[in-house]
Design an enzyme around this catalytic site. Structure first.
Site, PDB file in Angstrom:
ATOM      1  N   ARG A 144       0.667  -1.176   0.133  1.00 56.91           N
ATOM      2  CA  ARG A 144      -0.060   0.060   0.141  1.00 56.91           C
ATOM      3  C   ARG A 144       1.089   1.231   0.073  1.00 56.91           C
ATOM      4  O   ARG A 144       1.255   1.716   1.143  1.00 56.91           O
ATOM      5  CB  ARG A 144      -0.916   0.114   1.209  1.00 56.91           C
ATOM      6  CG  ARG A 144      -2.093   1.149   1.244  1.00 56.91           C
ATOM      7  CD  ARG A 144      -2.914   1.248   2.623  1.00 56.91           C
ATOM      8  NE  ARG A 144      -3.826   2.032   2.322  1.00 56.91           N
ATOM      9  CZ  ARG A 144      -3.708   3.294   2.840  1.00 56.91           C
ATOM     10  NH1 ARG A 144      -2.644   3.602   3.321  1.00 56.91           N
ATOM     11  NH2 ARG A 144      -4.785   4.123   2.820  1.00 56.91           N
TER      12      ARG A 144
ATOM     13  N   SER B 278     -12.366  -4.468   1.521  1.00 55.89           N
ATOM     14  CA  SER B 278     -12.739  -3.748   2.797  1.00 55.89           C
ATOM     15  C   SER B 278     -14.266  -3.553   3.222  1.00 55.89           C
ATOM     16  O   SER B 278     -15.069  -3.214   2.312  1.00 55.89           O
ATOM     17  CB  SER B 278     -12.136  -2.397   3.144  1.00 55.89           C
ATOM     18  OG  SER B 278     -10.652  -2.280   3.002  1.00 55.89           O
TER      19      SER B 278
ATOM     20  N   LYS C 177      -3.871   4.878   9.293  1.00 57.01           N
ATOM     21  CA  LYS C 177      -4.746   5.365   8.078  1.00 57.01           C
ATOM     22  C   LYS C 177      -5.497   6.614   8.292  1.00 57.01           C
ATOM     23  O   LYS C 177      -6.254   6.689   9.229  1.00 57.01           O
ATOM     24  CB  LYS C 177      -5.473   4.239   7.534  1.00 57.01           C
ATOM     25  CG  LYS C 177      -5.166   3.115   6.820  1.00 57.01           C
ATOM     26  CD  LYS C 177      -5.924   2.072   6.528  1.00 57.01           C
ATOM     27  CE  LYS C 177      -6.854   2.747   5.123  1.00 57.01           C
ATOM     28  NZ  LYS C 177      -7.569   1.890   4.703  1.00 57.01           N
TER      29      LYS C 177
END
Length: 223
Positions: A38, A109, A138
């Protein structure tokens, strides 16, 4: 798929305390079973540098028998022949990603039962559930759910493999697995650790013990 979700590392160059290649190598030695690349946020790599890092991490994963998945970048996933792609609710629709990646793994998700069922209909192979606990990894994280969200999804008939994410530490891993997850996904618990190998090993030990305990409980007492 469930076995690969046991210890799931989400990693990018900007969230690593040390060189990401070193962190991932040590994390794999400690028992990580899946790595999600990511590469997002201020200072993240782009272009050729991002591609090169993805290729190096993929090679490490495959040498260790782990899966390598790319977050929300189908083009990159295809370019490096990743094992799959993971997307969030704000990313490209799951059915369109499924059409683009073919038989590769698709993770989505989700928080609500409706999101989970929609992802399953559109071809998801597993669901990332969270944030379970508060997290600073995040900036766009959704509301904290607590382990009970996993229990709720299981009681409402969601049987697809689930991995819990968000603020999970070695001390919290067993609670997440006991609530219904097949494993735990972490970022800072490994990427910011003084020793990524030891941090991964501690997490893996807690996950395996919780899985064994859950399996024994589900089988019931011997007659």
């Amino acid at each position: 798929m469930r076995e690969y979700l046991q210890l799931y590392l989400v990693v990018g160059s900007v969230n690593c305390k040390e060189d990401p290649v070193k962190v991932v190598r040590e994390a794999l030695e400690g028992g990580v079973t899946l790595v999600q690349f990511r590469e997002k946020g201020p200072g993240s790599l782009t272009g050729a540098a991002k591609l090169e890092l993805a290729e190096r991490l993929r090679a490490l994963c495959h040498s260790a028998g782990a899966l390598f998945i790319v977050n929300d970048d189908v083009e990159l996933a295809l370019a490096v022949d990743a094992d799959g792609v993971h997307i969030g609710q704000e990313d490209e629709a799951a059915d369109r990603v499924r059409a683009r990646i073919g038989e590769r793994i698709l993770g989505v998700s989700a928080i609500t039962t409706e999101e989970a069922r929609s992802a399953i209909r559109q071809g998801a192979d597993y669901l990332g559930i969270g944030p379970i606990y508060p997290t600073s990894s995040k900036e766009d994280a959704r509301a904290v759910q607590g382990p009970q969200v996993l229990k709720k999804l299981r009681t409402q008939g969601i049987t697809l493999p689930l991995v819990g994410i968000g603020g999970i530490t070695a001390e919290r891993a067993a609670e997440v697995v006991s609530a219904g997850a097949d494993g735990v996904a972490v970022i800072s618990a490994i990427t910011q650790a003084d020793n990524a190998r030891n941090a991964a090993a501690a997490l893996k030990s807690k996950v395996l013990r919780a899985l064994a305990s859950s399996s024994t409980a589900s089988q019931g007492p011997e007659v």
